[in-house]
Design a protein around this motif. Sequence first.
Motif, PDB file in Angstrom:
ATOM      1  N   TYR A 180       0.837  -1.190   0.000  1.00  0.00           N
ATOM      2  CA  TYR A 180       0.000   0.000   0.000  1.00  0.00           C
ATOM      3  C   TYR A 180       0.874   1.244   0.000  1.00  0.00           C
ATOM      4  N   GLU A 181       0.253   2.351  -0.383  1.00  0.00           N
ATOM      5  CA  GLU A 181       0.913   3.650  -0.373  1.00  0.00           C
ATOM      6  C   GLU A 181      -0.113   4.685   0.061  1.00  0.00           C
ATOM      7  N   VAL A 182       0.292   5.542   0.970  1.00  0.00           N
ATOM      8  CA  VAL A 182      -0.550   6.643   1.412  1.00  0.00           C
ATOM      9  C   VAL A 182       0.202   7.922   1.072  1.00  0.00           C
ATOM     10  N   MET A 196      -9.720  -2.253   7.862  1.00  0.00           N
ATOM     11  CA  MET A 196      -9.339  -0.845   7.894  1.00  0.00           C
ATOM     12  C   MET A 196      -8.680  -0.447   6.578  1.00  0.00           C
ATOM     13  N   ASN A 197      -9.045   0.708   6.085  1.00  0.00           N
ATOM     14  CA  ASN A 197      -8.443   1.240   4.873  1.00  0.00           C
ATOM     15  C   ASN A 197      -7.289   2.155   5.273  1.00  0.00           C
ATOM     16  N   MET A 198      -6.049   1.729   5.009  1.00  0.00           N
ATOM     17  CA  MET A 198      -4.868   2.492   5.406  1.00  0.00           C
ATOM     18  C   MET A 198      -4.883   3.894   4.810  1.00  0.00           C
ATOM     19  N   ASP A 199      -5.312   4.024   3.555  1.00  0.00           N
ATOM     20  CA  ASP A 199      -5.311   5.339   2.932  1.00  0.00           C
ATOM     21  C   ASP A 199      -6.237   6.296   3.675  1.00  0.00           C
ATOM     22  N   LYS A 200      -7.424   5.826   4.012  1.00  0.00           N
ATOM     23  CA  LYS A 200      -8.362   6.688   4.734  1.00  0.00           C
ATOM     24  C   LYS A 200      -7.876   6.971   6.145  1.00  0.00           C
ATOM     25  N   MET A 201      -7.420   5.936   6.824  1.00  0.00           N
ATOM     26  CA  MET A 201      -7.018   6.072   8.222  1.00  0.00           C
ATOM     27  C   MET A 201      -5.779   6.972   8.372  1.00  0.00           C
ATOM     28  N   VAL A 202      -4.713   6.638   7.684  1.00  0.00           N
ATOM     29  CA  VAL A 202      -3.472   7.396   7.798  1.00  0.00           C
ATOM     30  C   VAL A 202      -3.552   8.688   6.995  1.00  0.00           C
ATOM     31  N   GLY A 203      -4.260   8.665   5.885  1.00  0.00           N
ATOM     32  CA  GLY A 203      -4.396   9.857   5.049  1.00  0.00           C
ATOM     33  C   GLY A 203      -4.980  11.032   5.804  1.00  0.00           C
ATOM     34  N   ARG A 236      14.872  19.857  -0.948  1.00  0.00           N
ATOM     35  CA  ARG A 236      13.965  19.145  -1.867  1.00  0.00           C
ATOM     36  C   ARG A 236      13.299  17.903  -1.300  1.00  0.00           C
ATOM     37  N   ASP A 237      14.027  17.087  -0.516  1.00  0.00           N
ATOM     38  CA  ASP A 237      13.389  15.860  -0.045  1.00  0.00           C
ATOM     39  C   ASP A 237      14.062  15.293   1.193  1.00  0.00           C
ATOM     40  N   ILE A 238      13.287  14.477   1.907  1.00  0.00           N
ATOM     41  CA  ILE A 238      13.738  13.796   3.119  1.00  0.00           C
ATOM     42  C   ILE A 238      13.176  12.378   3.068  1.00  0.00           C
ATOM     43  N   SER A 239      14.016  11.389   3.339  1.00  0.00           N
ATOM     44  CA  SER A 239      13.569   9.992   3.417  1.00  0.00           C
ATOM     45  C   SER A 239      13.780   9.488   4.837  1.00  0.00           C
ATOM     46  N   ILE A 240      12.766   8.790   5.341  1.00  0.00           N
ATOM     47  CA  ILE A 240      12.765   8.322   6.723  1.00  0.00           C
ATOM     48  C   ILE A 240      12.465   6.827   6.759  1.00  0.00           C
ATOM     49  N   ARG A 241      13.191   6.117   7.622  1.00  0.00           N
ATOM     50  CA  ARG A 241      12.876   4.707   7.896  1.00  0.00           C
ATOM     51  C   ARG A 241      12.001   4.719   9.143  1.00  0.00           C
ATOM     52  N   LEU A 242      10.739   4.398   8.961  1.00  0.00           N
ATOM     53  CA  LEU A 242       9.764   4.368  10.044  1.00  0.00           C
ATOM     54  C   LEU A 242       9.511   2.912  10.408  1.00  0.00           C
ATOM     55  N   GLU A 243       9.724   2.590  11.683  1.00  0.00           N
ATOM     56  CA  GLU A 243       9.499   1.221  12.132  1.00  0.00           C
ATOM     57  C   GLU A 243       8.561   1.234  13.333  1.00  0.00           C
ATOM     58  N   PHE A 244       7.439   0.564  13.192  1.00  0.00           N
ATOM     59  CA  PHE A 244       6.495   0.408  14.294  1.00  0.00           C
ATOM     60  C   PHE A 244       6.819  -0.884  15.030  1.00  0.00           C
ATOM     61  N   THR A 245       6.775  -0.843  16.361  1.00  0.00           N
ATOM     62  CA  THR A 245       6.948  -2.057  17.141  1.00  0.00           C
ATOM     63  C   THR A 245       5.642  -2.460  17.824  1.00  0.00           C
ATOM     64  N   LYS A 246       4.752  -1.498  18.061  1.00  0.00           N
ATOM     65  CA  LYS A 246       3.414  -1.746  18.599  1.00  0.00           C
ATOM     66  C   LYS A 246       2.455  -0.782  17.925  1.00  0.00           C
ATOM     67  N   PRO A 247       1.256  -1.102  17.620  1.00  0.00           N
ATOM     68  CA  PRO A 247       0.532  -2.296  18.017  1.00  0.00           C
ATOM     69  C   PRO A 247       0.937  -3.537  17.223  1.00  0.00           C
ATOM     70  N   THR A 259       4.534  10.877   1.850  1.00  0.00           N
ATOM     71  CA  THR A 259       4.211   9.532   1.361  1.00  0.00           C
ATOM     72  C   THR A 259       4.752   8.471   2.312  1.00  0.00           C
ATOM     73  N   MET A 260       3.933   7.461   2.562  1.00  0.00           N
ATOM     74  CA  MET A 260       4.349   6.312   3.352  1.00  0.00           C
ATOM     75  C   MET A 260       3.970   5.058   2.569  1.00  0.00           C
ATOM     76  N   THR A 261       4.890   4.121   2.491  1.00  0.00           N
ATOM     77  CA  THR A 261       4.602   2.858   1.817  1.00  0.00           C
ATOM     78  C   THR A 261       4.771   1.722   2.810  1.00  0.00           C
ATOM     79  N   GLY A 262       4.208   0.596   2.477  1.00  0.00           N
ATOM     80  CA  GLY A 262       4.334  -0.565   3.343  1.00  0.00           C
ATOM     81  C   GLY A 262       3.696  -1.790   2.741  1.00  0.00           C
TER      82      GLY A 262
END
Length: 155
Positions: free
Chosen positions: A4-6, A129-136, A79-90, A113-116
């Motif tokens: 998915y991509e948001v 749950m729709n990730m685009d709606k929820m996170v968007g 111009r741009d920033i890239s981030i490594r986002l890691e969730f451990t919970k939930p 933009t977030m992908t996963g």
Amino acid sequence: MAAYEVTRSALIPAAAEEIFPLVNNFHEWTKWSPWETVDPAMERSYAGSEAGVGARYSWSGNRKAGSGTMEIVSTSEPRDISIRLEFTKPFKSVNPTSFTFAPEGGGTRVTWTMTGENKGIGKVFALFMNMDKMVGQDFEKGLASLSQAVADRKR
């Protein structure tokens, strides 16, 4: 696995050079991040560089805030920033996240933009749950707050 991509963007009435530092430094996220108010008792820690590549941020909060880490892995100012986002919970996941800043009219088009990939429990979660709606919605709120934070800095 379902990828998915948001993505959300907003036109912020400021130069990229004024907006970029608020995203490139995790200490500044408290001024605009849509998740900062989810848990007033959330624990935060910072490590690595103050800003830019190598800057790290960790959080641990209530059930709604969850816990995880972010690390800035590349930047190209302004111009741009890239981030490594890691969730451990939930649930565990790694979500590459990026911000781009493009001049447009009298301001800057900021795109978040977030992908996963939905794996394991995340795959079951995605059925309901729709990730685009929820996170968007959070991204939209965050971009509006970012615009306000830039305006507040100008005062």
